[in-house]
Design a protein around this motif. Structure first.
Motif, PDB file in Angstrom:
ATOM      1  N   PHE A 189       5.913   4.010   0.701  1.00  0.00           N
ATOM      2  CA  PHE A 189       7.016   4.597   1.456  1.00  0.00           C
ATOM      3  C   PHE A 189       7.363   5.984   0.927  1.00  0.00           C
ATOM      4  N   ALA A 190       7.182   6.178  -0.377  1.00  0.00           N
ATOM      5  CA  ALA A 190       7.508   7.470  -0.976  1.00  0.00           C
ATOM      6  C   ALA A 190       6.638   8.584  -0.422  1.00  0.00           C
ATOM      7  N   SER A 191       5.407   8.239  -0.023  1.00  0.00           N
ATOM      8  CA  SER A 191       4.486   9.266   0.462  1.00  0.00           C
ATOM      9  C   SER A 191       4.315   9.246   1.977  1.00  0.00           C
ATOM     10  N   ALA A 192       4.962   8.292   2.661  1.00  0.00           N
ATOM     11  CA  ALA A 192       4.813   8.200   4.116  1.00  0.00           C
ATOM     12  C   ALA A 192       5.993   8.876   4.806  1.00  0.00           C
ATOM     13  N   PHE A 193       6.852   8.099   5.457  1.00  0.00           N
ATOM     14  CA  PHE A 193       7.911   8.703   6.263  1.00  0.00           C
ATOM     15  C   PHE A 193       9.203   8.950   5.507  1.00  0.00           C
ATOM     16  N   LEU A 194       9.376   8.365   4.309  1.00  0.00           N
ATOM     17  CA  LEU A 194      10.639   8.522   3.597  1.00  0.00           C
ATOM     18  C   LEU A 194      10.950   9.965   3.201  1.00  0.00           C
ATOM     19  N   PRO A 195       9.953  10.803   2.850  1.00  0.00           N
ATOM     20  CA  PRO A 195      10.295  12.190   2.514  1.00  0.00           C
ATOM     21  C   PRO A 195      11.063  12.910   3.614  1.00  0.00           C
ATOM     22  N   THR A 196      10.728  12.634   4.872  1.00  0.00           N
ATOM     23  CA  THR A 196      11.451  13.269   5.977  1.00  0.00           C
ATOM     24  C   THR A 196      12.898  12.808   6.010  1.00  0.00           C
ATOM     25  N   ILE A 197      13.117  11.505   5.793  1.00  0.00           N
ATOM     26  CA  ILE A 197      14.479  10.967   5.779  1.00  0.00           C
ATOM     27  C   ILE A 197      15.279  11.587   4.639  1.00  0.00           C
ATOM     28  N   ALA A 249      -9.997  -0.227  -1.740  1.00  0.00           N
ATOM     29  CA  ALA A 249     -10.421  -0.863  -0.492  1.00  0.00           C
ATOM     30  C   ALA A 249     -11.166   0.132   0.396  1.00  0.00           C
ATOM     31  N   ALA A 250     -10.667   1.369   0.463  1.00  0.00           N
ATOM     32  CA  ALA A 250     -11.312   2.396   1.283  1.00  0.00           C
ATOM     33  C   ALA A 250     -12.694   2.757   0.751  1.00  0.00           C
ATOM     34  N   ALA A 251     -12.906   2.566  -0.552  1.00  0.00           N
ATOM     35  CA  ALA A 251     -14.203   2.864  -1.157  1.00  0.00           C
ATOM     36  C   ALA A 251     -15.212   1.741  -0.953  1.00  0.00           C
ATOM     37  N   GLY A 252     -14.753   0.608  -0.389  1.00  0.00           N
ATOM     38  CA  GLY A 252     -15.666  -0.489  -0.102  1.00  0.00           C
ATOM     39  C   GLY A 252     -15.733  -1.561  -1.168  1.00  0.00           C
ATOM     40  N   ILE A 253     -14.804  -1.543  -2.129  1.00  0.00           N
ATOM     41  CA  ILE A 253     -14.837  -2.538  -3.204  1.00  0.00           C
ATOM     42  C   ILE A 253     -14.447  -3.921  -2.690  1.00  0.00           C
ATOM     43  N   GLY A 254     -13.548  -3.972  -1.716  1.00  0.00           N
ATOM     44  CA  GLY A 254     -13.125  -5.258  -1.189  1.00  0.00           C
ATOM     45  C   GLY A 254     -12.044  -5.085  -0.145  1.00  0.00           C
ATOM     46  N   ILE A 255     -11.326  -6.184   0.143  1.00  0.00           N
ATOM     47  CA  ILE A 255     -10.256  -6.139   1.135  1.00  0.00           C
ATOM     48  C   ILE A 255      -8.908  -6.206   0.423  1.00  0.00           C
ATOM     49  N   ALA A 256      -7.893  -5.606   1.049  1.00  0.00           N
ATOM     50  CA  ALA A 256      -6.556  -5.556   0.467  1.00  0.00           C
ATOM     51  C   ALA A 256      -5.530  -5.934   1.524  1.00  0.00           C
ATOM     52  N   VAL A 257      -4.359  -6.352   1.060  1.00  0.00           N
ATOM     53  CA  VAL A 257      -3.220  -6.568   1.949  1.00  0.00           C
ATOM     54  C   VAL A 257      -2.401  -5.283   1.968  1.00  0.00           C
ATOM     55  N   VAL A 258      -2.080  -4.791   3.176  1.00  0.00           N
ATOM     56  CA  VAL A 258      -1.371  -3.518   3.307  1.00  0.00           C
ATOM     57  C   VAL A 258      -0.228  -3.654   4.305  1.00  0.00           C
ATOM     58  N   LYS A 259       0.738  -2.757   4.197  1.00  0.00           N
ATOM     59  CA  LYS A 259       1.736  -2.612   5.253  1.00  0.00           C
ATOM     60  C   LYS A 259       1.066  -1.844   6.390  1.00  0.00           C
ATOM     61  N   GLN A 260       1.145  -2.372   7.592  1.00  0.00           N
ATOM     62  CA  GLN A 260       0.435  -1.739   8.700  1.00  0.00           C
ATOM     63  C   GLN A 260       0.961  -0.340   9.002  1.00  0.00           C
ATOM     64  N   SER A 261       2.239  -0.092   8.752  1.00  0.00           N
ATOM     65  CA  SER A 261       2.827   1.203   9.113  1.00  0.00           C
ATOM     66  C   SER A 261       2.477   2.315   8.132  1.00  0.00           C
ATOM     67  N   THR A 262       2.040   1.961   6.919  1.00  0.00           N
ATOM     68  CA  THR A 262       1.795   2.992   5.912  1.00  0.00           C
ATOM     69  C   THR A 262       0.370   2.987   5.369  1.00  0.00           C
ATOM     70  N   ALA A 263      -0.500   2.129   5.912  1.00  0.00           N
ATOM     71  CA  ALA A 263      -1.867   2.039   5.393  1.00  0.00           C
ATOM     72  C   ALA A 263      -2.620   3.350   5.600  1.00  0.00           C
ATOM     73  N   ARG A 264      -3.535   3.649   4.690  1.00  0.00           N
ATOM     74  CA  ARG A 264      -4.366   4.844   4.806  1.00  0.00           C
ATOM     75  C   ARG A 264      -5.116   4.846   6.135  1.00  0.00           C
ATOM     76  N   GLU A 265      -5.294   6.044   6.699  1.00  0.00           N
ATOM     77  CA  GLU A 265      -5.949   6.151   7.996  1.00  0.00           C
ATOM     78  C   GLU A 265      -7.435   5.802   7.933  1.00  0.00           C
ATOM     79  N   ASP A 266      -8.048   5.893   6.740  1.00  0.00           N
ATOM     80  CA  ASP A 266      -9.479   5.591   6.644  1.00  0.00           C
ATOM     81  C   ASP A 266      -9.749   4.113   6.380  1.00  0.00           C
ATOM     82  N   LEU A 267      -8.704   3.281   6.420  1.00  0.00           N
ATOM     83  CA  LEU A 267      -8.881   1.839   6.292  1.00  0.00           C
ATOM     84  C   LEU A 267      -8.966   1.197   7.671  1.00  0.00           C
ATOM     85  N   VAL A 268      -9.786   0.173   7.791  1.00  0.00           N
ATOM     86  CA  VAL A 268      -9.900  -0.592   9.033  1.00  0.00           C
ATOM     87  C   VAL A 268      -9.034  -1.839   8.903  1.00  0.00           C
TER      88      VAL A 268
END
Length: 283
Positions: free
Chosen positions: A102-110, A218-237
């Motif tokens: 959250f610190a790096s997503a939308f909270l800075p604007t707020i 996870a983005a590097a292909g090491i495995g799968i992770a649990v993420v918040k859908q609203s803040t997940a990295r764009e390069d993750l599927v």
């Protein structure tokens, strides 16, 4: 003389900072269509094309980049004048603990808009594991924005946050390779419980001590992770039941306040602002 609408300028800055009309709408407490109308009105008043639209979002044109600097200056002057000329002045220090993502997503604007409205309030923001932060209310923090399981909610619920499985891509290897935070982390506990209940074989492939570290692995292909859908990295599927993975329950985004800070004007102002901001982003 041309006159510019302050709400249209605010909508433009929100779109520029979030990259899309849908993401910007909650920040200005308007619908997506209203934000789009504001931008057309602003472009007409200026006689410029500020944005290029696409199905995936919006990008600033060269003219838009130039105007963004001026727009931020206009809003800062406007909001500062309103704050200073209306109501009592609020000053002081607020210690806020928040999640990494959250610190790096939308909270800075707020937070930026809060400081425009309350320019004499100094914020001390710490990011990290907020389950630990909540135990340090009063001694280290005045407010903590945390993630909690819906079965164990305390504090003020700001919104429900959908979770998802995420990986570099498909298909998912078996046994499942998990990328997780250290033992005791909520997402790790939820992931392991869901996989055990579904009868999936898995192993811990990587353990990181922050959300960015886990998502990068996870983005590097090491495995799968649990993420918040609203803040997940764009390069993750984002994966789902079609990938054979169990459903994950949403979590609560909760605001905790120190009992010793209830009467502090600066803390009360930030608390109220955060509650209103999240109410505007609900749904």
């Amino acid at each position: 003389m041309r006159n510019l609408d302050i709400l249209a300028i605010r909508s433009f800055v929100a779109v520029a900072e979030t990259g899309g009309f849908t993401q910007a709408a909650p920040l200005v407490h308007r619908s997506q269509s209203a934000v789009s109308m504001h931008l057309r009105k602003l472009e007409l008043a200026l006689g410029l094309t500020l944005l290029t639209r696409s199905p995936t979002g919006a990008a600033l044109t060269e003219e838009g980049q130039k105007f963004l600097t001026e727009a931020r200056r206009i809003l800062a002057t406007h909001d500062s004048a309103i704050a200073r000329l209306t109501g009592p002045q609020v000053s002081g220090h607020v210690r806020l603990g928040i999640m990494d993502d959250f610190a790096s997503a939308f909270l800075p604007t707020i937070i930026a808009r809060f400081q425009q409205k309350f320019p004499d309030v100094t914020l001390h923001v710490t990011t990290g594991t907020t389950s630990q932060f909540a135990r340090q209310l009063g001694s280290r923090f005045d407010l903590v924005l945390a993630t909690q399981a819906q079965s164990d909610l305390s504090g003020t619920l700001l919104r429900k946050e959908p979770l998802g499985w995420a990986a570099q891509g498909r298909p998912v290897a078996t046994p499942l390779q998990l990328v997780v935070m250290p033992a005791g982390n909520l997402f790790r506990e939820m992931a392991e419980a869901a996989l055990r209940e579904a009868g999936h074989a898995y192993r811990i492939a990587y353990e990181g001590n922050s959300i960015p570290a886990v998502e990068a692995a996870a983005a590097a292909g090491i495995g799968i992770a649990v993420v918040k859908q609203s803040t997940a990295r764009e390069d993750l599927v984002l994966l789902d039941a079609k990938d054979g993975l169990p459903r994950l329950a949403p979590v609560g985004i909760v605001l905790h306040e120190s009992e010793t800070s209830h009467t502090d004007a600066a803390v009360k102002s930030l608390r109220k602002y955060l509650v209103q901001a999240f109410a505007g982003s609900a749904g």
